[in-house]
Scaffold this motif. Structure first.
Motif: not given
Length: 126
Positions: A57-83
């Protein structure tokens, strides 16, 4: 069915996911699309974020070398957005299903595909 078949036949074949991977909750790679690779650190942070999302939530989610803004984070699902692209990560009992989508895909379509596969795997004991 092999784990790779879930990537190819369920996620990528839907055309709502452009890249995907399935990792065990220990970080091990079960299957991936050819152009998607999570580093050991990226998958470690992702898996730990299901129980404590404060870091992404503070630093972003990194996946496949890309940084995503964490939108939804709970114990089942995490959604991220980049543009206009994004990522959906859903945890089952033994793995995490990761689906990335590009700007040509609606986020809702991608979310449904990954969440449905997770529901199926959970119903099968995974």
């Amino acid at each position: 069915m092999s784990w790779q078949a879930y990537i190819d036949g369920n996620l990528l074949a839907s055309q709502a996911i452009s890249q995907a991977a399935i990792h065990g909750l220990d970080g091990s790679l079960w299957a991936t699309s050819t152009d998607f690779k999570m580093s050991p650190e990226e998958i470690k942070v992702l898996i730990s974020s299901f129980s404590d999302p404060s870091n992404i939530r503070s630093s972003g989610l990194y996946a496949n070398g890309q940084k995503y803004f964490a939108l939804n984070c709970n114990d089942r699902s995490i959604y991220g957005k980049k543009e206009s692209s994004g990522i959906i990560c859903v945890k089952s009992k033994s793995c995490v299903i990761i689906g990335a989508y590009n700007e040509m895909i609606q986020p809702g379509q991608a979310t449904i595909v990954v969440e449905k596969l997770a529901d199926y795997l959970i119903s099968c004991g995974y």
